[in-house]
Write an enzyme that holds these catalytic residues in place. Structure first.
Site, PDB file in Angstrom:
ATOM      1  N   ALA A   1       0.854  -1.197   0.000  1.00 53.17           N
ATOM      2  CA  ALA A   1       0.000   0.000   0.000  1.00 53.17           C
ATOM      3  C   ALA A   1       0.882   1.237   0.000  1.00 53.17           C
ATOM      4  O   ALA A   1       1.832   1.327   0.779  1.00 53.17           O
ATOM      5  CB  ALA A   1      -0.914   0.009   1.222  1.00 53.17           C
ATOM      6  N   CYS A   2       0.592   2.182  -0.889  1.00 58.02           N
ATOM      7  CA  CYS A   2       1.311   3.451  -0.927  1.00 58.02           C
ATOM      8  C   CYS A   2       0.306   4.594  -0.783  1.00 58.02           C
ATOM      9  O   CYS A   2      -0.903   4.366  -0.881  1.00 58.02           O
ATOM     10  CB  CYS A   2       2.102   3.588  -2.232  1.00 58.02           C
ATOM     11  N   PRO A   3       0.758   5.822  -0.531  1.00 61.41           N
ATOM     12  CA  PRO A   3      -0.172   6.926  -0.263  1.00 61.41           C
ATOM     13  C   PRO A   3      -1.189   7.182  -1.372  1.00 61.41           C
ATOM     14  O   PRO A   3      -2.356   7.420  -1.091  1.00 61.41           O
ATOM     15  CB  PRO A   3       0.769   8.131  -0.076  1.00 61.41           C
TER      16      PRO A   3
ATOM     17  N   THR B   1       2.211   0.702  -5.041  1.00 70.42           N
ATOM     18  CA  THR B   1       1.413  -0.417  -4.540  1.00 70.42           C
ATOM     19  C   THR B   1       1.562  -1.637  -5.441  1.00 70.42           C
ATOM     20  O   THR B   1       1.799  -2.758  -4.966  1.00 70.42           O
ATOM     21  CB  THR B   1      -0.073  -0.010  -4.448  1.00 70.42           C
TER      22      THR B   1
END
Length: 572
Positions: free
Chosen positions: A116-118, A124
């Site tokens: 998961a990335c921002p 991701t």
């Protein structure tokens, strides 16, 4: 009790290492002291069906168990060892407790991962692919669950969790991993999982610890117990939840402006409705959502209420996104402190999450915002907004160059995200110029790599040329991570080239006075009427930076050894 731990490597060194580390990580919590000399041991624990050759167990209290049991439930195995260990006699080996062979899992690791990335777009999925490729090289079974902008993908089931030997969480934001309680878990970032995949998997084998969900009833030791997650991660969690709100709100506002400024003031018109949806509702929720989910990252669900309240007060008091950030951290840490430090009788514990924690943390956050934080931060926001809107050309160019260089320094890393969060936050105060410079510069690295592979084809192998095509498409979508394969392979030349082009693009964008309403979408945002004020000048800024970076890298790039050998062979 002095204990000697043996992990039989018959099922492979990776499984043996994991079993040994798992047992050692929970030994102290169960009253055991691990020693390195078997002669000093009062208890010997063997993770495996047979004792390794060359080790004398005669006369020792020994407990045998399957290596999978050591990996999955080490605390339970140690508890059994303390009560069920038997004196080892070579001639009576069959009477000693030994673990049955588990052929289903023999010799092959079963790994689960979450990424998961921002923004939930590039890192991701790219980190998920990197983990899958590395696991395939090692002969491991792996399944990666992606927590992207479109929701959960490739979701992991309870049955798969039960069979897993290891869980890797590669996340830059806070994600709920309670379903993995009791499993050995290793946490890292998406950037590390993407760029240093092999090293991170090696570290996972050595450093993973049994995870216990907060508030869970598991008796396993937990690596997250008392874990201090960084301020940066909390901030990015808030930004990730805020981002869709800003994109939707900004684009609705842009569409309303396409009808003309006067049309948006006519109540009941379509332009008025779009302005109400975008500016009056979606963008109005931007700061409360930012604050609420920063607090959620810190204190879980108990932080949401005070965080949202603090964010609304920040908007009401004119403290803007800076006030929202402060209120989010204040609400989160306050809720976490009350939840963990306030001790109540067992009969009243159920009231803490629904009454006591929300009440106390909301009062503390709200009163602090009104009487202490709100006014000075509102003044600071007014000063910052005024300075940005009235600064001269020289200051604007310098700011644009700095933001552009930051966007190209680490391709989605901390500097990139810091610049991006700054631009997104300013949208709440109707300051749109920095966001335009930031998005334009962020497109330069992947576009430039595509250009370089096109104009200097002889310096790149076929696989790099294909990567260049993909990088160019990603650049059009404002996905800076498209340049990562090139930066990872040749950082000394790629990064300076990209930084120079990104700084030029950012400076030109600010010089031309370009304003952007939406913080994502790349060149496709230009198709939406009103999203940007000077389309042609914006394209010029992007093309200029891309050309400089692309040509510069094409010139300084060394020819690959594979291509050089081909040329020598053709000349011969």
């Amino acid at each position: 009790m002095k204990t000697f731990i043996i992990a039989n490597s018959a099922q492979g060194p990776a499984a043996a290492m994991m079993a040994s580390q798992a047992l050692k990580s929970v030994a102290a919590d169960n009253g055991l002291v691990v020693v390195d000399d078997i002669n000093q041991a009062e208890l010997v624990i063997v993770a495996g069906n047979h004792a390794p050759s060359g080790i004398d167990l005669n006369g020792k209290n020994v407990y045998f168990a399957a290596i999978e049991e050591a990996i999955r439930t080490p605390a339970a195995m140690i508890a059994h060892a303390k009560t069920q260990a038997a004196v080892y006699r070579p001639e009576n080996n069959s009477t000693n407790a030994q673990a049955p062979e588990n052929s289903a899992n023999s010799g092959k690791m079963s790994v689960l991962a979450v990424t998961a990335c921002p923004t939930g777009v590039a890192h991701t999925y790219m980190s998920a692919e990197a983990l899958e490729a590395e696991a395939k090289k090692r002969g491991w079974q792996i399944k990666v669950e992606t927590r992207g902008s479109v929701g959960v993908g490739n979701e992991i089931s309870a049955e798969e969790i039960a069979q897993a030997d290891l869980v890797i969480v590669a996340a830059d934001i806070e994600v709920n991993v309670d379903k993995f309680a009791g499993k050995r878990m290793y946490r890292t970032s998406t950037s590390a999982a993407l760029k240093k995949t092999a090293q991170e998997m090696d570290k996972a084998l050595k450093e993973a610890r049994v995870f216990q969900a907060s508030g869970g009833s598991s008796s396993e030791a937990s690596s997250s117990k008392g874990e201090k997650r960084g301020v940066y991660r909390h901030l990015l969690t808030g930004v990730s939840y805020m981002l869709p709100m800003v994109v939707a709100g900004g684009l609705c506002m842009a569409l309303s402006f396409a009808f003309g400024l006067d049309a948006a003031n006519v109540e009941g018109s379509l332009a008025w409705a779009l302005k109400l949806i975008g500016g009056g509702t979606a963008l109005a929720l931007m700061v409360p959502v930012l604050s609420g989910y920063i607090a959620y990252s810190i204190a879980d669900r108990t932080g949401i209420t005070p965080g949202l309240v603090g964010g609304v007060l920040a908007t009401t008091l004119g403290a803007g996104f800076l006030g929202g950030i402060i209120s989010g951290f204040l609400a989160g840490y306050c809720a976490h402190f009350v939840s963990t430090k306030l001790k109540l009788p067992q009969t009243m514990e159920a009231l803490k999450p629904i009454l006591i924690v929300p009440l106390i943390s909301t009062l503390v956050t709200g009163l602090a915002m009104i009487y202490v934080i709100g006014s000075p931060v509102a003044w600071l926001m007014d000063w910052l907004t005024h300075w940005l809107n009235t600064m001269g050309t020289t200051n604007a160019v310098i700011l644009g160059a700095v933001l552009g260089a930051m966007m190209c320094t680490d391709m989605g890393g901390p500097l990139n995200k810091a610049a991006y969060a700054f631009g997104v936050g300013l949208l709440s105060s109707q300051t749109y110029a920095p966001m335009a410079a930031i998005m334009a510069a962020g497109m330069v690295p992947p576009l430039a790599m595509g250009v370089a592979t096109l104009i200097a084809r002889h310096k790149f192998v076929p696989a790099e040329r294909e990567a260049g095509k993909a990088s160019f498409v990603l650049g059009l979508c404002f996905i800076s991570e498209g340049a990562i394969p090139f930066a990872a392979k040749d950082p000394i030349r790629v990064l300076p080239s990209c930084i120079i082009g990104g700084a030029l693009t950012g400076a030109l964008s600010m010089y031309f006075g370009i304003q952007l309403m939406a913080p994502h979408g790349g060149l496709f945002v230009l198709l939406i009427p009103g999203a940007i004020n000077h389309v042609l000048m914006y394209l010029l800024a992007i093309i200029a930076g891309t050309a400089v970076s692309g040509i510069l890298y094409a010139v300084i790039k060394k020819r690959s050894s594979q291509e050089a050998q081909k040329e020598m062979a053709s000349m011969a």
